[in-house]
Every structure is written in structure tokens, then in C-alpha cells.
Design a protein around this motif. Sequence first.
Motif, PDB file in Angstrom:
ATOM      1  N   ASP A 122       0.813  -1.216   0.000  1.00  0.00           N
ATOM      2  CA  ASP A 122       0.000   0.000   0.000  1.00  0.00           C
ATOM      3  C   ASP A 122       0.849   1.271   0.000  1.00  0.00           C
ATOM      4  N   TRP A 176       1.005   6.834  -0.673  1.00  0.00           N
ATOM      5  CA  TRP A 176       0.050   5.918  -0.056  1.00  0.00           C
ATOM      6  C   TRP A 176      -0.966   5.547  -1.134  1.00  0.00           C
ATOM      7  N   LYS A 178      -3.301   3.473  -1.867  1.00  0.00           N
ATOM      8  CA  LYS A 178      -4.731   3.191  -1.730  1.00  0.00           C
ATOM      9  C   LYS A 178      -5.469   4.318  -1.013  1.00  0.00           C
ATOM     10  N   SER A 179      -4.770   5.390  -0.702  1.00  0.00           N
ATOM     11  CA  SER A 179      -5.360   6.459   0.091  1.00  0.00           C
ATOM     12  C   SER A 179      -6.404   7.247  -0.698  1.00  0.00           C
ATOM     13  N   ARG A 180      -7.296   7.871   0.032  1.00  0.00           N
ATOM     14  CA  ARG A 180      -8.305   8.719  -0.600  1.00  0.00           C
ATOM     15  C   ARG A 180      -7.649   9.888  -1.337  1.00  0.00           C
ATOM     16  N   ARG A 181      -6.572  10.398  -0.781  1.00  0.00           N
ATOM     17  CA  ARG A 181      -5.848  11.501  -1.429  1.00  0.00           C
ATOM     18  C   ARG A 181      -5.346  11.087  -2.810  1.00  0.00           C
ATOM     19  N   TRP A 258      -1.176  16.784   7.748  1.00  0.00           N
ATOM     20  CA  TRP A 258      -1.668  15.544   7.145  1.00  0.00           C
ATOM     21  C   TRP A 258      -2.849  15.026   7.950  1.00  0.00           C
ATOM     22  N   GLU A 260      -5.090  11.933   8.813  1.00  0.00           N
ATOM     23  CA  GLU A 260      -5.002  10.476   8.708  1.00  0.00           C
ATOM     24  C   GLU A 260      -6.235   9.867   8.060  1.00  0.00           C
ATOM     25  N   TRP A 262      -7.265  10.614   5.307  1.00  0.00           N
ATOM     26  CA  TRP A 262      -6.989  10.523   3.880  1.00  0.00           C
ATOM     27  C   TRP A 262      -6.327   9.199   3.507  1.00  0.00           C
ATOM     28  N   GLU A 263      -5.824   8.460   4.512  1.00  0.00           N
ATOM     29  CA  GLU A 263      -5.084   7.226   4.224  1.00  0.00           C
ATOM     30  C   GLU A 263      -6.022   6.135   3.752  1.00  0.00           C
TER      31      GLU A 263
END
Length: 263
Positions: A122, A176, A178-181, A258, A260, A262-263
Motif C-alpha cells: 500500500d 500511499w 490506496k489512500s483517498r488523497r 496531514w 489520517e 486521507w489514508e
Amino acid sequence: MTDNVSAETITWKNNALTIRKCESLEEMQAAFALQKEVWNFSDADLVPVRIFVVASKIGGQVIGAFDHEELVGFALAVPAIRNGHSYLHSQMLAVRERYRNAGIGRQVKLCQRKDALARGFDLMEWTFDPLEIKNAYLNIEKLGAIARRYNVNQYGITSSPLQGRLPTDRLVAEWWMKSRRVETVLTNGCRTAFDLQVHIDVPAEVYEWKAGVATRTRALAVQEANRELFAKAFAGGLSVLGYDRNERGDGRFLLGSWDESWE
């Protein structure tokens, strides 16, 4: 790259380029040669062919962009672990000069991501020169990576003319995957909104300053000033979350907190 991750085809000047895993020794040797062409390293600074070969056999990646049979770009990554978390460290990304500024580097990174996700990773990390404006824009804005670590003179003074005999300071990009970001950037082409707290500027002239012996001290002054700004910002818990460029070509790192979620 696993067998279930298929090759990708993109278009460059009406030519179909293929992005796929490098498999043969000849392809590894071609990647080695392209590395030397792009960075013009002395032999002591080159990553040897055997590392390309080993990376492909121990869970890393050697992914190439091919114009028919010609290798015109590649990415090299090796498996890594930090604090019990396994990830891929992408050591090199290179594109032959005449193929640049066409999105090929980004497509190679996306192929890296596809393979990494298929194998359960990931996170991918790599380092980049904070003075390289185009590269910073790709990493932060086009891929959705963040940065919150700064390595001072990571490789020492190298033989590559691209470095201009400056210390090899590097930001660490965290992707990251798979993150939403990242999903937002890759799907919509825009970053997740955040509250801007600090910005750090890089003048467009830094390329010219690095290239000239008489002006190199000006580039060094920018590097040293920004090094202190990054150290202070990161110590305060901030991260690089955005990157802007103006009409002159100046770059600007945008830092905030940051989230979290967003992860």
C-alpha cells in the motif's frame, strides 16, 4: 510484476509505447545504459546491472517503457521495511530526453502502482531533489505523494552534471497508493483540499544557477535556506501536500497538516 498485471499501451507522437516488466538480461542492460545516458554518472555512481537483475527476482520492480523494442524509460524499485511495515522503495525513474514532457514518467509510475497493489503493497517511497521543479510537481500534484522527511546530502557530491556539484539533499516522497488523497488525484486530477500553513519557494532560475560554475553559489544559497525551512516545518508536524508553479516556472511547496482520514 506479476503475471496477472498486463502490459499498458500509451501513445507518444502517434506511436504506441508499451509499458511492461523488464525480464531479459538484455533489457536490464538497456536500463543500465539509459541510467548512464540520463544522469551521466561516473562508473562509481552507477547502479550496476546485477542490482536490476536482483531487484526483479526478490520482489522489487524493473518496469520499462518501450518504443517497439527500444527501451525509452524505466523505473527500478526494491522491497523495503520500516517499523514493521513493508513497502517498495523506487530508486530510479528515467526517461530518454526526446520522450520527456509527454507524461511517460507518470504512466510508468502508475504501472508500478498497479503491480504493487496487486502484490499487497500500500506504500511506495522514493527520494527527489527539492530543487527539481518539474519532478516535484509530478510527485505531489500528478501522483498525490506527500513529503514529511528531508535527508541532507544523502549520496554525497555526485558525478552527475544534473546535480551541479551541490549536496544531494532529498525529500522523501510517500505514495500511499490506496489512500483517498491518491485516488482523488488520479481520478479527478486535483488534490484534496487542506489548510495551507507554510510555503517554500524554488526560483525557476535555479537550473541555470546550478549549471554555471560562477552562479552555483546562488543555487546553494536557495538549497541551504530551504533546507532550514523544511526542517522547521517537518519538526512542527507539517507535510508537503501541494505544489504550485507560476507562469515564470517558479515552484512553490505547499505545506499543511496531514489528515489520517486521507489514508
